[in-house]
Motif scaffolding. Structure first.
Motif, mmCIF file in Angstrom:
data_model
loop_
_atom_site.group_PDB
_atom_site.id
_atom_site.type_symbol
_atom_site.label_atom_id
_atom_site.label_comp_id
_atom_site.label_asym_id
_atom_site.label_seq_id
_atom_site.Cartn_x
_atom_site.Cartn_y
_atom_site.Cartn_z
ATOM 1 N N ASP A 1 11.236 14.952 -4.507
ATOM 2 C CA ASP A 1 12.392 15.463 -4.637
ATOM 3 C C ASP A 1 13.597 14.564 -5.328
ATOM 4 O O ASP A 1 14.308 14.090 -4.134
ATOM 5 C CB ASP A 1 13.167 16.392 -3.446
ATOM 6 N N LEU A 2 13.616 13.791 -6.809
ATOM 7 C CA LEU A 2 14.570 12.777 -6.677
ATOM 8 C C LEU A 2 16.237 12.942 -5.724
ATOM 9 O O LEU A 2 17.068 12.665 -5.864
ATOM 10 C CB LEU A 2 14.745 12.570 -8.195
ATOM 11 N N LEU A 3 16.080 14.712 -5.701
ATOM 12 C CA LEU A 3 17.673 14.772 -5.292
ATOM 13 C C LEU A 3 17.931 14.477 -3.856
ATOM 14 O O LEU A 3 19.237 15.037 -3.324
ATOM 15 C CB LEU A 3 18.225 16.222 -5.730
ATOM 16 N N GLN A 4 16.803 13.756 -3.470
ATOM 17 C CA GLN A 4 16.756 14.145 -1.215
ATOM 18 C C GLN A 4 17.595 12.819 -1.484
ATOM 19 O O GLN A 4 17.274 11.899 -2.141
ATOM 20 C CB GLN A 4 15.936 14.948 -0.862
ATOM 21 N N ARG A 5 17.602 12.185 0.688
ATOM 22 C CA ARG A 5 18.188 10.657 0.346
ATOM 23 C C ARG A 5 16.484 9.827 1.171
ATOM 24 O O ARG A 5 17.086 9.568 2.252
ATOM 25 C CB ARG A 5 19.040 11.125 1.180
ATOM 26 N N SER A 6 15.438 10.614 0.381
ATOM 27 C CA SER A 6 14.344 10.410 1.059
ATOM 28 C C SER A 6 13.232 9.365 0.573
ATOM 29 O O SER A 6 13.350 10.162 -0.470
ATOM 30 C CB SER A 6 13.343 11.354 1.978
ATOM 31 N N ASN A 7 12.877 8.752 0.844
ATOM 32 C CA ASN A 7 11.513 8.852 -0.353
ATOM 33 C C ASN A 7 10.597 7.962 0.352
ATOM 34 O O ASN A 7 10.204 7.369 1.330
ATOM 35 C CB ASN A 7 12.318 6.592 -1.044
ATOM 36 N N PHE A 8 9.300 9.086 -0.358
ATOM 37 C CA PHE A 8 8.205 8.073 0.145
ATOM 38 C C PHE A 8 6.240 8.086 -1.249
ATOM 39 O O PHE A 8 6.780 8.873 -1.821
ATOM 40 C CB PHE A 8 7.566 9.292 1.042
ATOM 41 N N ASP B 1 7.048 14.884 -1.528
ATOM 42 C CA ASP B 1 8.942 15.174 -0.469
ATOM 43 C C ASP B 1 9.041 14.999 1.616
ATOM 44 O O ASP B 1 8.096 15.758 1.697
ATOM 45 C CB ASP B 1 9.270 16.648 -0.629
ATOM 46 N N LEU B 2 9.253 13.772 1.842
ATOM 47 C CA LEU B 2 9.199 13.970 3.355
ATOM 48 C C LEU B 2 10.409 14.477 4.265
ATOM 49 O O LEU B 2 10.542 14.853 5.437
ATOM 50 C CB LEU B 2 10.137 12.326 3.761
ATOM 51 N N ASN B 3 11.644 15.631 3.542
ATOM 52 C CA ASN B 3 12.127 16.974 3.521
ATOM 53 C C ASN B 3 11.325 17.585 4.077
ATOM 54 O O ASN B 3 11.880 18.821 4.505
ATOM 55 C CB ASN B 3 13.281 16.828 2.819
ATOM 56 N N GLN B 4 10.220 18.359 4.457
ATOM 57 C CA GLN B 4 8.735 18.988 4.573
ATOM 58 C C GLN B 4 8.761 19.353 5.688
ATOM 59 O O GLN B 4 8.841 17.997 6.283
ATOM 60 C CB GLN B 4 8.174 19.447 3.457
ATOM 61 N N SER B 5 9.047 20.456 6.301
ATOM 62 C CA SER B 5 9.326 20.498 7.588
ATOM 63 C C SER B 5 7.722 19.920 8.105
ATOM 64 O O SER B 5 7.404 20.076 9.456
ATOM 65 C CB SER B 5 9.598 22.333 8.318
ATOM 66 N N ALA B 6 6.481 20.623 7.002
ATOM 67 C CA ALA B 6 5.221 20.146 7.595
ATOM 68 C C ALA B 6 5.031 19.469 6.921
ATOM 69 O O ALA B 6 4.543 19.276 5.573
ATOM 70 C CB ALA B 6 3.885 22.409 7.279
ATOM 71 N N LEU B 7 4.663 18.264 7.447
ATOM 72 C CA LEU B 7 3.781 17.096 7.240
ATOM 73 C C LEU B 7 2.474 16.965 7.423
ATOM 74 O O LEU B 7 2.018 17.393 9.000
ATOM 75 C CB LEU B 7 4.624 15.731 7.450
ATOM 76 N N PRO B 8 1.012 16.857 6.432
ATOM 77 C CA PRO B 8 2.046 16.185 5.219
ATOM 78 C C PRO B 8 1.195 17.710 4.637
ATOM 79 O O PRO B 8 1.569 18.501 4.627
ATOM 80 C CB PRO B 8 0.301 15.175 4.933
ATOM 81 N N THR B 9 2.502 16.913 3.134
ATOM 82 C CA THR B 9 2.379 17.519 2.664
ATOM 83 C C THR B 9 2.322 17.345 1.337
ATOM 84 O O THR B 9 2.010 15.658 1.113
ATOM 85 C CB THR B 9 4.290 18.365 2.114
ATOM 86 N N ASP B 10 1.870 18.462 -0.401
ATOM 87 C CA ASP B 10 1.309 17.727 -1.119
ATOM 88 C C ASP B 10 2.829 17.687 -2.353
ATOM 89 O O ASP B 10 2.240 17.826 -3.559
ATOM 90 C CB ASP B 10 0.231 18.899 -2.023
ATOM 91 N N VAL B 11 4.513 18.558 -1.253
ATOM 92 C CA VAL B 11 5.279 18.094 -2.304
ATOM 93 C C VAL B 11 5.297 16.844 -3.318
ATOM 94 O O VAL B 11 5.873 16.242 -2.198
ATOM 95 C CB VAL B 11 5.950 19.351 -1.388
ATOM 96 N N PRO B 12 5.822 16.554 -4.739
ATOM 97 C CA PRO B 12 6.356 15.178 -4.549
ATOM 98 C C PRO B 12 7.413 15.565 -4.911
ATOM 99 O O PRO B 12 8.424 16.377 -3.934
ATOM 100 C CB PRO B 12 6.037 15.740 -6.546
ATOM 101 N N ASP C 1 0.889 -0.831 0.213
ATOM 102 C CA ASP C 1 0.112 -0.035 -0.514
ATOM 103 C C ASP C 1 0.948 1.291 0.294
ATOM 104 O O ASP C 1 0.140 1.899 -0.433
ATOM 105 C CB ASP C 1 -1.172 0.168 1.752
ATOM 106 N N ALA C 2 1.978 1.139 0.200
ATOM 107 C CA ALA C 2 2.768 2.204 0.571
ATOM 108 C C ALA C 2 4.738 1.798 1.241
ATOM 109 O O ALA C 2 4.521 0.880 0.951
ATOM 110 C CB ALA C 2 2.085 3.458 1.798
ATOM 111 N N SER C 3 4.949 2.664 0.563
ATOM 112 C CA SER C 3 6.208 2.868 1.331
ATOM 113 C C SER C 3 7.028 3.735 1.825
ATOM 114 O O SER C 3 7.184 5.591 1.166
ATOM 115 C CB SER C 3 7.405 1.660 -0.036
ATOM 116 N N PHE C 4 8.193 3.974 2.238
ATOM 117 C CA PHE C 4 8.794 5.268 2.887
ATOM 118 C C PHE C 4 10.236 4.783 2.956
ATOM 119 O O PHE C 4 10.133 3.757 3.726
ATOM 120 C CB PHE C 4 8.654 5.780 3.702
ATOM 121 N N GLU C 5 11.306 5.655 3.550
ATOM 122 C CA GLU C 5 12.304 5.588 3.977
ATOM 123 C C GLU C 5 13.044 6.901 4.007
ATOM 124 O O GLU C 5 13.061 7.378 3.214
ATOM 125 C CB GLU C 5 13.563 4.992 2.949
#
Length: 113
Positions: free
Chosen positions: A80-87, A67-78, A32-36
Motif C-alpha cells: 500500500d503506497l499510502l502507508q509508511r512501510s515497505n517490503f 503490505d507489512l501493515n497487515q495483522s496476519a503475516l505472511p500476506t499476499d496483500v500488495p 534478494d529482499a528489502s523491508f522497512e
C-alpha cells in the motif's frame, strides 16, 4: 526482526539508507529482499515518493511487494503506497519466509515489552 533473520542463517543484512535504491537493487538482483517498517503515528518510515518508483521496478522485474501493515503475516496483500512501510522480495517464496521472520520478531518484541 534482524535477530530472527540471523537465527535463520541469513548471511548478511545491509542497510543502504535509501528505500528507492534498496528496491532498485532488488529489481536488478543485487539484493534478494528489502523491508522497512514505519508508521504515521511515529512519523517513521518511507513515504510514497520513496517507494512508488521502486515498487514499479520490482513488479516489472518479476519480484513481489507486500503490505507489512497487515495483522496476519505472511500476506499476499500488495504494498500500500499510502502507508509508511515497505517490503519487496525477488520471489514469492522468499517473501513468505522473510515475512515469517518479521512476524516472529514482532511477537518476541511484544513479549519483551
Amino acid at each position: 526482526v534482524q535477530r530472527e533473520l540471523l537465527l535463520r542463517n541469513v548471511r548478511n543484512i545491509r542497510t543502504i539508507g535509501s528505500t528507492g535504491l534498496n528496491m532498485a537493487y532488488v529489481s536488478c538482483g543485487r539484493l534478494d529482499a528489502s523491508f522497512e517498517e514505519g508508521s504515521w503515528e511515529t512519523n517513521r518510515g518511507p513515504k510514497i515518493w520513496d517507494i512508488a518508483a521502486g515498487s514499479l521496478l520490482v513488479s516489472e522485474a518479476g519480484g513481489v511487494t507486500r503490505d507489512l501493515n497487515q495483522s496476519a503475516l505472511p500476506t499476499d496483500v500488495p504494498l500500500d503506497l499510502l502507508q509508511r512501510s515497505n517490503f519487496c522480495a525477488a520471489t514469492t517464496g522468499l517473501a513468505e519466509e522473510i515475512m515469517d521472520c518479521i512476524k516472529s520478531g514482532r511477537l518476541s518484541k511484544n513479549t519483551q515489552d
